[in-house]
Design an enzyme around this catalytic site. Sequence first.
Site, PDB file in Angstrom:
ATOM      1  N   ARG A   1      26.738  29.471 -37.410  1.00  0.00           N
ATOM      2  CA  ARG A   1      25.800  28.703 -36.584  1.00  0.00           C
ATOM      3  C   ARG A   1      26.134  28.890 -35.116  1.00  0.00           C
ATOM      4  O   ARG A   1      27.295  28.867 -34.737  1.00  0.00           O
ATOM      5  CB  ARG A   1      25.931  27.205 -36.867  1.00  0.00           C
TER       6      ARG A   1
ATOM      7  N   PRO B   1      12.363  24.244 -37.000  1.00  0.00           N
ATOM      8  CA  PRO B   1      11.907  22.899 -36.611  1.00  0.00           C
ATOM      9  C   PRO B   1      12.769  21.798 -37.226  1.00  0.00           C
ATOM     10  O   PRO B   1      13.233  21.920 -38.361  1.00  0.00           O
ATOM     11  CB  PRO B   1      10.476  22.827 -37.134  1.00  0.00           C
ATOM     12  N   GLU B   2      12.979  20.748 -36.456  1.00  0.00           N
ATOM     13  CA  GLU B   2      13.807  19.630 -36.897  1.00  0.00           C
ATOM     14  C   GLU B   2      12.950  18.361 -36.851  1.00  0.00           C
ATOM     15  O   GLU B   2      11.729  18.441 -36.702  1.00  0.00           O
ATOM     16  CB  GLU B   2      15.052  19.534 -36.003  1.00  0.00           C
TER      17      GLU B   2
ATOM     18  N   LYS C   1      12.988  17.038 -42.404  1.00  0.00           N
ATOM     19  CA  LYS C   1      12.289  18.181 -41.805  1.00  0.00           C
ATOM     20  C   LYS C   1      11.065  18.579 -42.631  1.00  0.00           C
ATOM     21  O   LYS C   1      10.515  19.655 -42.451  1.00  0.00           O
ATOM     22  CB  LYS C   1      13.239  19.384 -41.709  1.00  0.00           C
TER      23      LYS C   1
END
Length: 269
Positions: free
Chosen positions: A259, A2-3, A58
Amino acid sequence: MPELPEMETYRRLLQERVVGRTITATLVQREKTINLDPAQFDQILVGNRITLVDRCAKHLLFHLESGHILLLHLMLGGFLYYGTVDDKLGRTAQVTLSFGQPILYFHGLRLGYLHLLTAGQLDERLDSLGPEPLDAAFTLSRFTELLEDKRGILKTTLVDQHWLSGIGNCYSDEICFDAQILPTRRIPELTQEEIKRLYFSMQKVLKEAIQYGGYMEPPLYRDDHLTGGFNDRCRVYDRGGEPCLRCGQPIIQSKLSSRKVFACINCQH
Ligand SMILES: [Zn+2]
């Protein structure tokens, strides 16, 4: 993971539901998720009232009447559920906070944590975070100024929480797609015009994602139709091989130091 938009969605929904409520019981099923002895955690929390639900980058912050703060970071795999014993999910919760009937369940907190802190400890913990992209003080000139000192790759910089806080893997790609700039570009090569596009795409994408409830799908409570609404609106993230919504060419998935990166190499430059 989650951001900013996912945590902001939780903040808004929980602010309406738990503020003013008193914690009546706690249950810790995974001691490593918290920072105190479970008995001490329970002793401080039970009888304590939530006065404010705030967000920083966050993190979610539950402010308590005693002056303590519960600091939550969901990391990878964490999510929340607010319900009753009757409609709870069939999954283990690492921590639960009861407010009489309604219960707040903290799920998937293996890498994530829920720490009970004093105000001083909280300041120390959040001290190294960079500015928030949606803060009024975060103007185009501030963004340009911050980029002036950077030599690295755009994507790596956007997700660096010490430089700018709240953006992660998903929204860095979404912002770059909206701005039609490749996330693998080197910062010193960006033109003033491209920096301006990035800034406005950042504002636009994050605000739209908040409006649609972020991309994390599990509903926060029964009949929650907001949370996760942005998942179908992601233009590039997790859409490797699918046609680009702007030009029709396939979205390319690549890797940048472990990433995942999603971009359209035809219409992002
Ligand atoms: Zn395209």
